[in-house]
Design a protein around this motif. Structure first.
Motif, mmCIF file in Angstrom:
data_model
loop_
_atom_site.group_PDB
_atom_site.id
_atom_site.type_symbol
_atom_site.label_atom_id
_atom_site.label_comp_id
_atom_site.label_asym_id
_atom_site.label_seq_id
_atom_site.Cartn_x
_atom_site.Cartn_y
_atom_site.Cartn_z
ATOM 1 N N ILE A 261 0.820 -1.211 0.000
ATOM 2 C CA ILE A 261 0.000 0.000 0.000
ATOM 3 C C ILE A 261 0.857 1.265 0.000
ATOM 4 O O ILE A 261 0.465 2.290 -0.563
ATOM 5 C CB ILE A 261 -0.986 0.002 1.192
ATOM 6 N N SER A 262 2.021 1.217 0.629
ATOM 7 C CA SER A 262 2.892 2.389 0.644
ATOM 8 C C SER A 262 3.259 2.810 -0.776
ATOM 9 O O SER A 262 3.209 4.001 -1.130
ATOM 10 C CB SER A 262 4.162 2.102 1.449
ATOM 11 N N GLU A 263 3.583 1.830 -1.598
ATOM 12 C CA GLU A 263 3.936 2.116 -2.987
ATOM 13 C C GLU A 263 2.733 2.678 -3.748
ATOM 14 O O GLU A 263 2.873 3.611 -4.548
ATOM 15 C CB GLU A 263 4.419 0.828 -3.658
ATOM 16 N N ILE A 264 1.543 2.130 -3.488
ATOM 17 C CA ILE A 264 0.337 2.599 -4.162
ATOM 18 C C ILE A 264 0.034 4.043 -3.790
ATOM 19 O O ILE A 264 -0.320 4.868 -4.643
ATOM 20 C CB ILE A 264 -0.849 1.683 -3.824
ATOM 21 N N ILE A 265 0.184 4.370 -2.502
ATOM 22 C CA ILE A 265 -0.038 5.746 -2.058
ATOM 23 C C ILE A 265 0.935 6.690 -2.759
ATOM 24 O O ILE A 265 0.546 7.756 -3.264
ATOM 25 C CB ILE A 265 0.099 5.856 -0.529
ATOM 26 N N GLN A 266 2.183 6.302 -2.804
ATOM 27 C CA GLN A 266 3.193 7.160 -3.435
ATOM 28 C C GLN A 266 2.901 7.375 -4.915
ATOM 29 O O GLN A 266 3.008 8.497 -5.430
ATOM 30 C CB GLN A 266 4.581 6.541 -3.248
ATOM 31 N N ILE A 267 2.525 6.306 -5.603
ATOM 32 C CA ILE A 267 2.227 6.414 -7.044
ATOM 33 C C ILE A 267 0.999 7.289 -7.271
ATOM 34 O O ILE A 267 0.975 8.152 -8.168
ATOM 35 C CB ILE A 267 2.030 5.015 -7.658
ATOM 36 N N SER A 268 -0.050 7.071 -6.460
ATOM 37 C CA SER A 268 -1.282 7.834 -6.606
ATOM 38 C C SER A 268 -1.040 9.321 -6.353
ATOM 39 O O SER A 268 -1.521 10.181 -7.104
ATOM 40 C CB SER A 268 -2.341 7.304 -5.630
ATOM 41 N N GLU A 269 -0.276 9.632 -5.308
ATOM 42 C CA GLU A 269 0.019 11.031 -4.996
ATOM 43 C C GLU A 269 0.896 11.660 -6.082
ATOM 44 O O GLU A 269 0.701 12.821 -6.462
ATOM 45 C CB GLU A 269 0.710 11.134 -3.631
ATOM 46 N N ALA A 270 1.850 10.895 -6.601
ATOM 47 C CA ALA A 270 2.726 11.415 -7.656
ATOM 48 C C ALA A 270 1.940 11.670 -8.933
ATOM 49 O O ALA A 270 2.201 12.652 -9.655
ATOM 50 C CB ALA A 270 3.865 10.435 -7.923
ATOM 51 N N TYR A 271 0.975 10.813 -9.224
ATOM 52 C CA TYR A 271 0.132 10.994 -10.406
ATOM 53 C C TYR A 271 -0.624 12.314 -10.320
ATOM 54 O O TYR A 271 -0.669 13.086 -11.294
ATOM 55 C CB TYR A 271 -0.845 9.826 -10.517
ATOM 56 N N GLN A 272 -1.201 12.587 -9.145
ATOM 57 C CA GLN A 272 -1.918 13.851 -8.980
ATOM 58 C C GLN A 272 -0.976 15.044 -9.057
ATOM 59 O O GLN A 272 -1.306 16.073 -9.660
ATOM 60 C CB GLN A 272 -2.671 13.866 -7.650
ATOM 61 N N ALA A 273 0.183 14.918 -8.448
ATOM 62 C CA ALA A 273 1.151 16.013 -8.481
ATOM 63 C C ALA A 273 1.551 16.341 -9.915
ATOM 64 O O ALA A 273 1.707 17.518 -10.280
ATOM 65 C CB ALA A 273 2.378 15.658 -7.653
ATOM 66 N N ASN A 274 1.728 15.318 -10.723
ATOM 67 C CA ASN A 274 2.095 15.519 -12.127
ATOM 68 C C ASN A 274 0.978 16.231 -12.888
ATOM 69 O O ASN A 274 1.240 17.122 -13.715
ATOM 70 C CB ASN A 274 2.402 14.170 -12.774
ATOM 71 N N GLU A 275 -0.280 15.845 -12.616
ATOM 72 C CA GLU A 275 -1.403 16.508 -13.269
ATOM 73 C C GLU A 275 -1.486 17.984 -12.875
ATOM 74 O O GLU A 275 -1.759 18.839 -13.724
ATOM 75 C CB GLU A 275 -2.714 15.798 -12.899
ATOM 76 N N ILE A 276 -1.263 18.282 -11.609
ATOM 77 C CA ILE A 276 -1.302 19.675 -11.152
ATOM 78 C C ILE A 276 -0.180 20.480 -11.801
ATOM 79 O O ILE A 276 -0.380 21.627 -12.214
ATOM 80 C CB ILE A 276 -1.223 19.732 -9.610
ATOM 81 N N ALA A 277 0.987 19.878 -11.924
ATOM 82 C CA ALA A 277 2.113 20.563 -12.576
ATOM 83 C C ALA A 277 1.788 20.858 -14.035
ATOM 84 O O ALA A 277 2.127 21.946 -14.549
ATOM 85 C CB ALA A 277 3.371 19.709 -12.469
ATOM 86 N N ASP A 278 1.123 19.925 -14.722
ATOM 87 C CA ASP A 278 0.740 20.145 -16.115
ATOM 88 C C ASP A 278 -0.259 21.298 -16.239
ATOM 89 O O ASP A 278 -0.169 22.119 -17.164
ATOM 90 C CB ASP A 278 0.139 18.877 -16.710
ATOM 91 N N ILE A 279 -1.219 21.347 -15.321
ATOM 92 C CA ILE A 279 -2.210 22.428 -15.345
ATOM 93 C C ILE A 279 -1.536 23.771 -15.077
ATOM 94 O O ILE A 279 -1.819 24.782 -15.744
ATOM 95 C CB ILE A 279 -3.333 22.159 -14.324
ATOM 96 N N ALA A 280 -0.620 23.795 -14.121
ATOM 97 C CA ALA A 280 0.105 25.036 -13.808
ATOM 98 C C ALA A 280 0.919 25.514 -15.000
ATOM 99 O O ALA A 280 1.002 26.720 -15.266
ATOM 100 C CB ALA A 280 1.012 24.814 -12.605
ATOM 101 N N LYS A 281 1.513 24.588 -15.750
ATOM 102 C CA LYS A 281 2.287 24.971 -16.930
ATOM 103 C C LYS A 281 1.389 25.596 -17.993
ATOM 104 O O LYS A 281 1.751 26.596 -18.637
ATOM 105 C CB LYS A 281 3.008 23.759 -17.517
ATOM 106 N N GLU A 282 0.198 25.013 -18.179
ATOM 107 C CA GLU A 282 -0.724 25.559 -19.173
ATOM 108 C C GLU A 282 -1.161 26.967 -18.779
ATOM 109 O O GLU A 282 -1.269 27.855 -19.629
ATOM 110 C CB GLU A 282 -1.943 24.640 -19.315
ATOM 111 N N ILE A 283 -1.408 27.174 -17.496
ATOM 112 C CA ILE A 283 -1.781 28.515 -17.019
ATOM 113 C C ILE A 283 -0.630 29.489 -17.234
ATOM 114 O O ILE A 283 -0.828 30.614 -17.723
ATOM 115 C CB ILE A 283 -2.164 28.464 -15.524
ATOM 116 N N THR A 284 0.572 29.060 -16.922
ATOM 117 C CA THR A 284 1.745 29.907 -17.083
ATOM 118 C C THR A 284 1.967 30.279 -18.548
ATOM 119 O O THR A 284 2.273 31.432 -18.876
ATOM 120 C CB THR A 284 2.993 29.199 -16.527
ATOM 121 N N ASP A 285 1.788 29.304 -19.438
ATOM 122 C CA ASP A 285 1.963 29.572 -20.864
ATOM 123 C C ASP A 285 0.955 30.599 -21.365
ATOM 124 O O ASP A 285 1.268 31.419 -22.244
ATOM 125 C CB ASP A 285 1.832 28.279 -21.665
ATOM 126 N N ARG A 286 -0.262 30.575 -20.808
ATOM 127 C CA ARG A 286 -1.305 31.488 -21.274
ATOM 128 C C ARG A 286 -1.267 32.843 -20.562
ATOM 129 O O ARG A 286 -1.965 33.774 -20.972
ATOM 130 C CB ARG A 286 -2.684 30.834 -21.087
#
Length: 556
Positions: A261-286
């Motif tokens: 479960i520790s690995e699953i938590i880390q992967i799930s949290e990293a997945y969300q962090a990556n999505e937030i970073a992508d959204i922030a980049k799109e906002i920054t570009d615009r």
């Protein structure tokens, strides 16, 4: 020998002595119960039961028609059973995967050795109607759980076998039969297929959509509302689950028992962090093209606030200066809240917001002026001012978070090129098994029950009592605007219901058995038992789930 039993029917207000062993279906005629729509189940001593339930002791009974959410769930489950059997009857070695609610129906796909085209779809629909016309009873069978697991494995239903054998220890389990076809559903079914008088199946985005009765007018079918962005988010997350080998809850439980479960938590949290970073980049570009306002919307308990805070951190990393405000702080005083059509306070209404003050503050901020931000006290129901001041400079972007953020009326005086819209929701993509999806509304309700108990002083009974009003408000004020979003963010995590369980159960168990809300509390408690417990000590302090469970490093 006593051969009758006293029943109190809440629908008619009558008490009657009825034959011992009478079914609820028979009681409808005995009491002459009339409802506007199809009666699909009943609350018996505040527990939802199938109409095949038999009374052997004095009981209080209330019948539910399709205008009731629990009755609609019973109808949809039964319809899914017929769909699954029809596919099994029509196609060789085919499997149905019912994934999620979208476009006001239920999206599913078929894995088959044969090609599935228009001809095969028509054959499936024809077979469904034949099964319905035959009025075949749904039969409940209860056996020792080892035997039920063995039966599912022998029939190639490993997803159901794994769910049952990894859930809380039970001596017996129930499964359902439709002729010689077996399946498993965690809620009650209709007495027989003949009750299913309205449905459709249509091709939809590479799969199919099971169309159900309209929730407001169940004598008509729901209209198919295009939701391409929502479907895209679901598909991305289901692909992620398949890569992670976590298709269903049984897989999650197996991982928990294997200390992964520790690995699953880390992967799930990293997945969300990556999505937030992508959204922030799109906002920054615009930003260089004139973007100045980011609008974050989503239904209750979707995690908008933590998403906003994490997005702001990422925008700082991108060398922008986010200035955040929450629409919740612009609630008018509780005593002035508008009423809905049932005479209840409509906290979901756009007009529960002080629109004039909000517009005045947004325009002032965009002009570089300083404002004093209001703060809403959820305990007293009053707006307060605590000398919290905000101002924007030439590197600032305004972040607005709230359920109405995507409503065009809220920001109608701000040009479209200045706005970036984000829709946030807990789009639960993991399923109990191949035929039992997890409604995002249940995920959000459990989050809200825990949060309201921890931070707002509300009991589970109070939260549940308000939920229908919340859902009506979402249908009116939030969901119609979700496809306006530039991006959608899924705040649901693979593991979260396993983490929520230990927090939600004690609160739900406090709902009195005599309360009407007990039936929903009981249903949620039964549902949570499918998840193995996990602690939340490994959740990072920035986890979105901390907004509900506590222990967040963010201030709310």
């Amino acid at each position: 020998m006593i051969d009758t039993v006293r029943i109190h029917c809440l629908n008619t207000g009558e008490y009657k002595d009825v034959p011992v062993g009478s079914s609820l279906e028979e009681l409808i005629d005995i009491f002459g119960v009339k409802k506007p729509y199809l009666i699909a189940n009943a609350r018996v001593n505040n527990k939802t039961e199938a109409l095949t339930y038999k009374v052997y002791h004095p009981r209080r009974v209330e019948f539910n028609d399709l205008s009731d959410s629990s009755a609609m769930r019973t109808y949809v489950r039964s319809l899914c059973f017929v769909l699954s059997k029809a596919v099994d009857d029509t196609l060789h070695n085919a499997k149905v995967f019912i994934e999620h609610a979208v476009s006001r129906g239920y999206y599913f796909y078929i894995e088959s050795e044969e090609a599935v085209g228009e001809k095969e779809l028509m054959a499936i629909k024809k077979r469904m109607q034949e099964i319905i016309d035959a009025n075949i009873p749904f039969v409940q069978v209860e056996e020792e759980i080892d035997q039920v697991v063995k039966l599912f494995r022998e029939n190639g239903m490993d997803d159901k076998a794994l769910l049952l054998e990894t859930s809380d220890e039970l001596l017996y389990a129930r499964y359902s039969k439709l002729d010689n076809y077996i399946d498993y559903y965690y809620g009650c079914l209709l007495p027989s297929t003949g009750y299913l008088n309205l449905f459709d199946v249509v091709p939809y985005n590479g799969g199919y959509l099971l169309v159900i009765p309209n929730r407001q007018n169940p004598v008509e079918l729901e209209p198919v509302i295009p939701q391409q962005k929502l479907l895209k988010v679901y598909r991305e997350h289901i692909e992620f689950l398949k890569i992670s080998k976590l298709d269903n809850v049984g897989d999650l439980n197996k991982a928990i028992r294997s200390n992964k479960i520790s690995e699953i938590i880390q992967i799930s949290e990293a997945y969300q962090a990556n999505e937030i970073a992508d959204i922030a980049k799109e906002i920054t570009d615009r930003y260089n093209d004139g973007l100045r306002v980011v609008l974050i919307s989503g239904p209750s308990s979707s995690g908008k606030t933590t998403f906003r805070k994490r997005l702001e951190v990422q925008l700082y990393v991108n060398r922008l200066k986010p200035v955040g405000i929450s629409l919740d702080d612009y609630f008018i005083d509780r005593e002035h809240t508008p009423l809905d059509e049932f005479g209840e306070k409509d906290y979901e209404s756009l007009y529960a917001i002080d629109l004039d003050l909000f517009e005045k503050h947004v325009i002032a901020l965009l002009n570089g002026e300083e404002i004093e931000l209001p703060s809403y006290n959820f305990v007293t129901g009053q707006r307060e001012f605590r000398n919290h001041r905000l101002v924007m400079d030439n590197k600032s972007v305004l972040i607005v978070e709230g359920i109405h953020a995507l409503n065009p009326k809220l920001t109608e005086h701000i040009s479209r090129n200045q706005k970036f819209m984000v829709y946030v929701s807990a789009l639960t993509s993991i399923s109990l098994d191949n035929h039992n999806w997890i409604p995002p509304a249940d995920n959000r309700l459990l989050r809200r029950i825990v949060r309201d108990s921890r931070y707002r002083g509300y009991s589970a009974q109070e939260t549940i009592s308000r939920w229908d009003s919340v859902r009506r408000g979402e249908e009116k004020w939030i969901f119609p605007f979700q496809e306006n979003a530039d991006v959608m963010f899924n705040s649901a995590m693979i593991y979260e219901l396993a983490a929520i369980r230990r927090h939600a159960e004690p609160v739900l168990q406090q709902v009195p058995r005599v309360a009407k809300e007990y039936s929903e509390a009981y249903r949620l408690l039964k549902f949570l038992r499918y998840f193995n417990y996990i602690g939340d000590k490994e959740l990072p302090p920035t986890s979105l789930l901390r907004e509900f469970l506590g222990g967040s490093s963010f201030r709310y």
